[in-house]
Design an enzyme around this catalytic site. Structure first.
Site: not given
Ligand code: ATR
Length: 274
Positions: A66, A103, A129, A236
């Site tokens: 990514k 996303d 995070a 999700g």
């Protein structure tokens, strides 16, 4: 000519993306294919060149590529520039790649799908995070939410706010979660703690939303605990399908494809894994 699409990653064998996209491709009677292709870490740039030569129209990108695809793309969306990661590539007429991050809008449409339509002014507690938090924070900050970011490593919470948000937000330690959770309108868990079977202890939810961006086994213990404590627990999978829908629209234009049939296919597949 048939449009070729694929998801690239490693591992990629269990990706639900082919099923999601093929539901839409078949449903709309399109002449297109969607494969999953293993690309090992370190081979991102070579693979992208190969896919461009083989006339792939678009790619979804998962771990570990990514961030690496951002280096190889010639054109970055504003969100990719801030988040530093992309999950959607589109081949441009000159054979180079445009990088998008779906996303971020995927999270917002997944929330909207479950009737959380306006987060402006709401207090959203974000757990984690890491890479997955970055897109969530970008999207929630842009939508006007007040954020509290809690992380095991507190300095990373401060840094991720600095790099992904335009407004300032609170941050702290996951160890203080119960205290922060009391004042949150909703919680979004982006940590990978569930992959080791761990879950965070929650105070009473009183019907508030606990949204975990993972799904299947890694999300199960946390969501069960959230439900037991009176939270409205959501996994999700909706976000996975909503981010896929945003990718599909980037490649083909027009309306967003229908979330529900693709989501139903994914739920069936996950059941068969249990
Ligand atoms: P991803 O791309 O899935 O976000 P990542 O970038 O490795 O993966 O980030 C994982 C996140 O989950 C981090 O916020 C991590 O906390 P640290 O920054 O302190 O490492 C968090 N995380 C992972 N395992 C955890 C655990 N067992 N308890 C609490 N937080 C955890």
């Amino acid at each position: 000519m048939m449009d070729r699409l694929a998801v690239i990653g490693d591992p990629v064998g269990h990706s639900l993306s082919p099923q999601i996209h093929m539901t839409w491709i078949d449903g709309l009677g399109m002449d297109a294919s969607y494969e999953s292709i293993r690309v090992p870490a370190g081979e991102t740039a070579d693979a992208l060149e190969r896919f461009a030569q083989n006339s792939f129209r678009g790619l979804n990108v998962t771990l570990p590529h990514k961030q690496a695809v951002v280096e190889s793309a010639s054109d970055l969306s504003p969100a990719v520039k801030v988040i530093g990661a992309a999950n959607t590539l589109s081949r441009k007429p000159d054979g180079t790649w445009r990088a998008d991050n779906t996303d971020a809008p995927g999270l917002m449409s997944a929330l909207s799908r479950i009737n959380v339509r306006d987060v402006a002014g709401k207090t959203v507690l974000v757990l984690g995070a890491g890479g997955a938090a970055r897109a969530a924070l970008y999207a929630l900050d842009e939508a006007g939410a007040g954020l509290i970011v809690l992380n095991r490593t507190v300095e990373k919470a401060e840094k991720v706010i600095d790099s992904c948000c335009q407004r300032s937000h609170e941050y702290g330690s996951l160890a203080d979660m119960e205290q922060y959770a009391r004042k949150a309108d909703l919680i979004i868990n982006t940590t990978s703690a569930g992959y080791t079977g761990e879950h965070f202890h929650l105070p009473q939810g009183d019907g508030r939303l606990f949204f975990d961006i993972s799904y299947g086994k890694p999300a199960a213990a946390q969501l069960d605990h959230a439900s037991e404590c009176g939270w409205r627990a959501e996994d999700g999978l909706g976000m996975l399908v909503c981010q896929a829908a945003e990718s599909f629209r980037i490649w083909f234009g027009g309306e967003l494809p229908d979330i529900e049939p693709a989501l139903a296919v994914c739920r069936e597949t996950l059941k068969s894994y249990q």
